[in-house]
Design a protein around this motif. Structure first.
Motif, PDB file in Angstrom:
ATOM      1  N   PRO B 126       0.848  -1.200   0.000  1.00 17.50           N
ATOM      2  CA  PRO B 126       0.000   0.000   0.000  1.00 17.50           C
ATOM      3  C   PRO B 126       0.887   1.255   0.000  1.00 17.50           C
ATOM      4  CG  PRO B 126      -0.752  -1.546   1.670  1.00 17.50           C
ATOM      5  CD  PRO B 126       0.532  -2.091   1.122  1.00 17.50           C
ATOM      6  N   LYS B 127       0.458   2.259  -0.752  1.00 16.29           N
ATOM      7  CA  LYS B 127       1.270   3.450  -0.927  1.00 16.29           C
ATOM      8  C   LYS B 127       1.520   4.163   0.400  1.00 16.29           C
ATOM      9  CE  LYS B 127       1.587   7.203  -4.209  1.00 16.29           C
ATOM     10  NZ  LYS B 127       0.803   8.408  -3.980  1.00 16.29           N
ATOM     11  N   ALA B 128       0.509   4.186   1.271  1.00 11.95           N
ATOM     12  CA  ALA B 128       0.654   4.887   2.554  1.00 11.95           C
ATOM     13  C   ALA B 128       1.831   4.325   3.348  1.00 11.95           C
ATOM     14  CB  ALA B 128      -0.630   4.770   3.368  1.00 11.95           C
ATOM     15  N   LEU B 129       2.077   3.023   3.205  1.00 13.97           N
ATOM     16  CA  LEU B 129       3.154   2.396   3.971  1.00 13.97           C
ATOM     17  C   LEU B 129       4.521   2.693   3.367  1.00 13.97           C
ATOM     18  CD1 LEU B 129       1.592  -1.045   4.875  1.00 13.97           C
ATOM     19  CD2 LEU B 129       1.742   1.012   6.245  1.00 13.97           C
ATOM     20  N   ASP B 130       4.594   2.700   2.015  1.00 15.58           N
ATOM     21  CA  ASP B 130       5.863   3.083   1.383  1.00 15.58           C
ATOM     22  C   ASP B 130       6.250   4.495   1.813  1.00 15.58           C
ATOM     23  OD1 ASP B 130       6.318   0.745  -0.045  1.00 15.58           O
ATOM     24  OD2 ASP B 130       5.006   1.380  -1.679  1.00 15.58           O
ATOM     25  N   GLU B 131       5.243   5.365   1.865  1.00 16.05           N
ATOM     26  CA  GLU B 131       5.508   6.752   2.253  1.00 16.05           C
ATOM     27  C   GLU B 131       5.944   6.841   3.710  1.00 16.05           C
ATOM     28  OE1 GLU B 131       2.060   9.072   1.268  1.00 16.05           O
ATOM     29  OE2 GLU B 131       2.417   8.753  -0.878  1.00 16.05           O
ATOM     30  N   LEU B 132       5.282   6.035   4.558  1.00 13.03           N
ATOM     31  CA  LEU B 132       5.611   6.050   5.983  1.00 13.03           C
ATOM     32  C   LEU B 132       7.087   5.732   6.197  1.00 13.03           C
ATOM     33  CD1 LEU B 132       4.246   6.261   8.826  1.00 13.03           C
ATOM     34  CD2 LEU B 132       3.948   3.805   8.750  1.00 13.03           C
ATOM     35  N   TYR B 133       7.619   4.845   5.370  1.00 13.03           N
ATOM     36  CA  TYR B 133       9.004   4.397   5.566  1.00 13.03           C
ATOM     37  C   TYR B 133       9.973   4.995   4.561  1.00 13.03           C
ATOM     38  CZ  TYR B 133       7.211   1.569   9.212  1.00 13.03           C
ATOM     39  OH  TYR B 133       6.628   1.197  10.387  1.00 13.03           O
ATOM     40  N   SER B 134       9.606   6.167   4.003  1.00 14.17           N
ATOM     41  CA  SER B 134      10.532   6.906   3.150  1.00 14.17           C
ATOM     42  C   SER B 134      10.927   8.180   3.867  1.00 14.17           C
ATOM     43  CB  SER B 134       9.870   7.260   1.816  1.00 14.17           C
ATOM     44  OG  SER B 134       9.611   6.081   1.102  1.00 14.17           O
ATOM     45  N   TYR B 135      12.191   8.560   3.687  1.00 15.08           N
ATOM     46  CA  TYR B 135      12.661   9.801   4.277  1.00 15.08           C
ATOM     47  C   TYR B 135      13.498  10.522   3.237  1.00 15.08           C
ATOM     48  CZ  TYR B 135      14.837  13.088   7.460  1.00 15.08           C
ATOM     49  OH  TYR B 135      15.269  14.236   8.072  1.00 15.08           O
ATOM     50  N   ASP B 136      13.164  11.788   2.971  1.00 13.77           N
ATOM     51  CA  ASP B 136      13.872  12.574   1.953  1.00 13.77           C
ATOM     52  C   ASP B 136      13.922  11.844   0.616  1.00 13.77           C
ATOM     53  OD1 ASP B 136      14.340  14.928   3.154  1.00 13.77           O
ATOM     54  OD2 ASP B 136      16.444  14.542   3.674  1.00 13.77           O
ATOM     55  N   GLY B 137      12.820  11.201   0.255  1.00 19.90           N
ATOM     56  CA  GLY B 137      12.731  10.565  -1.048  1.00 19.90           C
ATOM     57  C   GLY B 137      13.374   9.196  -1.166  1.00 19.90           C
ATOM     58  N   THR B 138      13.962   8.680  -0.071  1.00 18.66           N
ATOM     59  CA  THR B 138      14.571   7.355  -0.124  1.00 18.66           C
ATOM     60  C   THR B 138      13.791   6.405   0.777  1.00 18.66           C
ATOM     61  OG1 THR B 138      16.687   8.455  -0.296  1.00 18.66           O
ATOM     62  CG2 THR B 138      16.737   6.081   0.140  1.00 18.66           C
ATOM     63  N   GLN B 139      13.541   5.204   0.288  1.00 21.65           N
ATOM     64  CA  GLN B 139      12.819   4.238   1.116  1.00 21.65           C
ATOM     65  C   GLN B 139      13.808   3.399   1.924  1.00 21.65           C
ATOM     66  OE1 GLN B 139       9.623   2.248  -0.838  1.00 21.65           O
ATOM     67  NE2 GLN B 139       9.188   0.904   0.903  1.00 21.65           N
ATOM     68  N   TYR B 140      13.576   3.333   3.251  1.00 19.85           N
ATOM     69  CA  TYR B 140      14.498   2.631   4.143  1.00 19.85           C
ATOM     70  C   TYR B 140      13.899   1.376   4.773  1.00 19.85           C
ATOM     71  CZ  TYR B 140      17.497   6.767   4.008  1.00 19.85           C
ATOM     72  OH  TYR B 140      18.311   7.796   3.605  1.00 19.85           O
ATOM     73  N   GLY B 141      12.604   1.179   4.595  1.00 19.36           N
ATOM     74  CA  GLY B 141      11.982   0.038   5.257  1.00 19.36           C
ATOM     75  C   GLY B 141      11.080  -0.710   4.297  1.00 19.36           C
ATOM     76  N   VAL B 142      11.038  -2.041   4.453  1.00 14.04           N
ATOM     77  CA  VAL B 142      10.131  -2.846   3.654  1.00 14.04           C
ATOM     78  C   VAL B 142       8.897  -3.141   4.499  1.00 14.04           C
ATOM     79  CG1 VAL B 142       9.801  -5.018   2.473  1.00 14.04           C
ATOM     80  CG2 VAL B 142      12.021  -3.912   2.418  1.00 14.04           C
ATOM     81  N   PRO B 143       7.710  -2.673   4.073  1.00 19.22           N
ATOM     82  CA  PRO B 143       6.503  -2.896   4.878  1.00 19.22           C
ATOM     83  C   PRO B 143       6.307  -4.379   5.173  1.00 19.22           C
ATOM     84  CG  PRO B 143       6.047  -1.332   3.126  1.00 19.22           C
ATOM     85  CD  PRO B 143       7.430  -1.869   2.880  1.00 19.22           C
ATOM     86  N   LYS B 144       6.069  -4.676   6.439  1.00 22.74           N
ATOM     87  CA  LYS B 144       5.917  -6.058   6.868  1.00 22.74           C
ATOM     88  C   LYS B 144       4.435  -6.406   6.974  1.00 22.74           C
ATOM     89  CE  LYS B 144       6.352  -8.689  11.172  1.00 22.74           C
ATOM     90  NZ  LYS B 144       4.907  -8.834  11.287  1.00 22.74           N
ATOM     91  N   ASP B 145       3.691  -5.560   7.627  1.00 21.38           N
ATOM     92  CA  ASP B 145       2.265  -5.832   7.819  1.00 21.38           C
ATOM     93  C   ASP B 145       1.569  -4.482   7.959  1.00 21.38           C
ATOM     94  OD1 ASP B 145       2.814  -4.842  10.388  1.00 21.38           O
ATOM     95  OD2 ASP B 145       3.130  -6.836  11.182  1.00 21.38           O
ATOM     96  N   PHE B 146       0.259  -4.487   8.029  1.00 23.65           N
ATOM     97  CA  PHE B 146      -0.410  -3.224   8.365  1.00 23.65           C
ATOM     98  C   PHE B 146      -1.638  -3.497   9.190  1.00 23.65           C
ATOM     99  CE2 PHE B 146      -2.584  -4.156   4.287  1.00 23.65           C
ATOM    100  CZ  PHE B 146      -3.899  -3.943   4.643  1.00 23.65           C
ATOM    101  N   ASP B 147      -2.064  -2.456   9.903  1.00 23.55           N
ATOM    102  CA  ASP B 147      -3.290  -2.589  10.661  1.00 23.55           C
ATOM    103  C   ASP B 147      -4.116  -1.324  10.529  1.00 23.55           C
ATOM    104  OD1 ASP B 147      -0.857  -3.013  13.050  1.00 23.55           O
ATOM    105  OD2 ASP B 147      -1.664  -1.035  12.602  1.00 23.55           O
TER     106      ASP B 147
END
Lengths: 318, 421
Positions: B126-147
């Motif tokens: 989900p896009k909201a999760l990619d955004e949550l784990y991006s900082y200054d345009g770089t993604q640092y985390g791979v979404p594991k789950d969501f609630d």
């Protein structure tokens, strides 16, 4: 048994290592003795320096710094102390801690009474009683707290159920201002009575039985004996116990944390000084936390000095 | 020691060898497809309930990478981030670890995390999760789950009180009326209409704030939303529930946590997220549980939050760590998690197994995510203002001070904290 006697050997050892001018001159035997004294003291001293003195020094330094989230302390002078003295929750935490210490001190007379009851000559199962009193002290605080949480629970607790039988609607003990502090203090008392009782009953054993025989011949009854023989002769033990109680009281954390948890609506009104230290350390405000640490050290030091000053008036060393 | 050096040497040699071979093999998984990689790495997380699933994932990963040993480090949530911060300051972070939204920017902005490899396709989540784990345009985390959040309710209690079940399009008023009716009717049994977590925002008040049309923090993360009249309306709604006894008080919820009220049949409704699934499945009331979407205020809304797997920038075995992260990012890993009911996986279209793990309708959480979810509010130092929320809002919910007054004080303190970031 008392602090005075237990600290004596250490003092004796150091005075051997560093002889004053009035002492005899260095003989090979004395030199050898001094060497052995050093050998015996150094391992302990090493531990004390590494695990107590050095952290205290570092903590004092850190209290003058501001921390980044991942270390990197920068010197910031007395900023943390200014913030601390202006923080109402700091003053409240001192009040709370003093109330808690006061409640623990109230537990000492109770421990004296129970100790004298357990030490009555001819009492059966004395060791069973002693064990029963001592168990809370050796039990894990987290486990103890779990049980008391159930007892103090506002809706489903045993205590409020008992109160409801006599028509009293009890509060949520552990999450209401003031009640929470009293509840924590009661559990603290219950734990500390066990420890104090063991120390005190050992102290009672060292009171010579002739004292009681002599006082009985002079016509003293049970209660007169308690107040005129037991209590005065027990005063060194009582003193030791009260010094220890004040120190442990100031260290209140685990019991409070386990009983109340971190999301308790009353925690800000109930937190102890060590809890305040913890709360700031949790949010990465380590400089402020260190300043609280220094404040705890200073207060414990002051109270202990005060107690040693006052002991001259009421403690009898025979 | 010598063994480790030898092993590392062998790994490098093998890597060089295989790099030569695989370039012609048309491998689809990108740069590091060296399955002979040999290393020992650590994987840190906090939830013991998910330990069996994590163990299963490691086992499955080892089928492909038999020479990578993964040591699990489980630390209870309360100490997890304190420990990580200490490890971060001494550059000894675990190689791979769980990250959550409130803490992410702190780690990313301080250069603690390695960017995710190009082998991971953000379009899978989900896009909201990619955004949550991006900082200054770089993604640092791979979404594991969501609630997301919805209302679990106990049908047996509704029946007992003679109140109709919630409908899919119910409103704040209907929700409040039902809660009040149940509390009033079943007072002698000590049963409440609703009991939910009020000590953090995610379960209740972030949602009511969003439903009222308010916000917790501005989009750029620089200004507090707590002085917005609509935000205050969302908080007032929670206060009203506590005030008229529809919900237990803050004290009662502190003495007995919300999930305990619900699974012991002492509350009819319970706002919570997908993480409650495992506990509810194991409870004695599982047969009576049903799910309804959150009631509508001005609009329908829920916060969405999810965890991510991140790799430490200073990891000594970054290749192995990233190989594991890439595996966790994949569909197979998502499906294992879903099947074990451990968490609602973030990988698109793998939630089916999770939805099927319960007799009640978990699909409501998935619809919420796609139709009316709002990103979880964070900033660079979320913990600083979360503390103000936790310190101040209980006074508003308990009625010690008017909601508007508390909200304004909170906004001022939060703005001061945000200015310092």
């Amino acid at each position: 048994m008392t602090t005075a006697t237990s600290s004596a050997p250490a003092g004796a050892a150091t005075s051997v290592a560093a002889p004053g001018p009035r002492r005899r001159r260095w003989t090979p035997t004395r030199r050898k003795e001094a060497l052995w004294a050093v050998v015996f003291v150094v391992p302990l001293l090493f531990g004390v320096i590494v695990f107590y003195i050095w952290p205290i020094v570092r903590n004092a330094y850190f209290s003058l710094t501001t921390w980044g989230p991942f270390g990197g302390a920068t010197f910031s002078g007395l900023n943390n102390y200014e913030a601390m003295l202006a923080d109402p929750s700091f003053w409240r935490s001192i009040v709370n801690t003093l109330i808690y210490v006061g409640m623990l001190l109230l537990g000492i007379p109770i421990a004296v009474v129970f100790a004298s009851l357990i030490n009555r000559p001819g009492l059966k199962f004395a060791s069973v009683y002693r064990t029963a009193f001592f168990l809370p002290y050796v039990a894990m605080p987290a486990a103890v707290a779990m049980v008391w949480r159930i007892i103090f629970n506002g809706d489903f607790g045993v205590l409020n159920y008992a109160l409801s039988l006599v028509g009293i609607h009890g509060p949520s003990w552990l999450s209401t201002e003031w009640f929470a502090l009293i509840a924590v203090g009661l559990v603290g008392m219950w734990i500390s009575v066990g420890f104090n009782l063991i120390i005190l009953s050992a102290g009672m054993k060292s009171i010579p039985p002739e004292m009681y025989e002599a006082s009985a011949l002079d016509g003293a009854g049970r209660s007169r004996q308690f107040f005129s023989v037991t209590v005065p002769l027990l005063s060194p033990s009582i003193f030791f116990v009260s010094v220890m109680t004040v120190i442990t009281g100031f260290q209140l954390f685990d019991l409070l944390y386990a009983l109340m948890g971190t999301h308790n609506p009353a925690i800000n009104e109930t937190q102890s000084m060590v809890y305040l230290f913890f709360a700031h350390q949790q949010t990465g405000d380590n400089g402020y936390a260190a300043a609280v640490g220094v404040a705890i050290l200073v207060l414990v030091g002051l109270f202990t000095i005060l107690q040693f000053r006052m002991q001259r008036r009421w403690v009898n060393y025979v | 020691m010598r063994k480790a050096i030898l092993a590392a040497g062998a790994a490098v040699a093998a890597a060089a060898l295989l790099a030569g071979c695989s370039s012609g093999g048309g491998s689809s998984s990108g740069a590091s497809a060296d399955h002979n990689l040999s290393a020992t790495i650590s994987y840190a997380f906090w939830d013991t309930n998910q330990k069996p699933a994590m163990t299963a994932l490691i086992k499955d990963f080892n089928k492909k990478y038999p020479n990578i040993t993964i040591k699990q480090q489980v630390t209870p949530y309360q100490n997890y981030f304190t420990k990580l911060q200490t490890q971060g300051s001494s550059k000894t972070l675990p190689d791979v670890f769980w990250m959550n939204g409130p803490n992410f920017q702190l780690y990313a902005s301080n250069g603690m995390l390695a960017p995710v490899s190009t082998a991971v396709d953000p379009a899978n989540y989900p896009k909201a999760l990619d955004e949550l784990y991006s900082y200054d345009g770089t993604q640092y985390g791979v979404p594991k789950d969501f609630d997301t959040i919805a209302v679990f309710y106990n049908k047996a209690i509704f029946d007992k009180a003679g109140v109709a079940y919630p409908t899919a399009d119910w409103t704040w008023d209907e929700y409040h009326q039902k809660a009040k009716a149940i509390s009033d009717k079943l007072k002698s049994d000590g049963i409440y209409g609703t009991a939910s977590g009020l000590s953090g925002g995610q379960e209740v008040y972030y949602n009511t704030i969003l439903q009222a049309g308010g916000s917790i923090i501005s989009k750029d993360g620089k200004k507090s939303g707590y002085d917005n009249p609509k935000t205050i309306k969302g908080l007032q709604f929670v206060r009203d529930l506590v005030a008229d006894g529809s919900s237990p008080s803050m004290q009662q919820l502190s003495d007995t946590p919300q999930d305990q009220w619900f699974i012991n049949g002492k509350s009819a409704m319970f706002w919570s997220g997908t993480w409650s699934n495992a506990e509810l499945l194991g409870s004695s009331i599982v047969k009576d549980i049903a799910v309804a979407p959150l009631p509508k205020g001005e609009r329908q809304a829920t916060v969405i939050h999810g965890l991510a797997n991140v790799v430490a920038k200073d990891s000594k075995n970054k290749q192995a760590a990233q190989a594991f992260q890439n595996y966790l990012a994949g569909k197979a890993a998502a499906e294992i998690q879903a099947k074990m009911g451990a968490a609602n996986p973030a990988f698109n279209d793998t939630q089916k197994a999770f939805v099927e793990s319960a007799p009640y309708d978990l699909n409501i959480f998935e619809t919420a995510a796609s139709d009316y979810s709002f990103p979880y509010p964070i900033s660079k130092n979320t913990a600083a203002w979360n503390k103000f929320e936790n310190d101040l809002l209980p006074e508003a919910f308990d009625g010690k001070r008017p909601v508007a007054e508390v909200a304004k004080e909170l906004a001022n303190k939060m703005n001061a904290a945000l200015a310092k970031e």
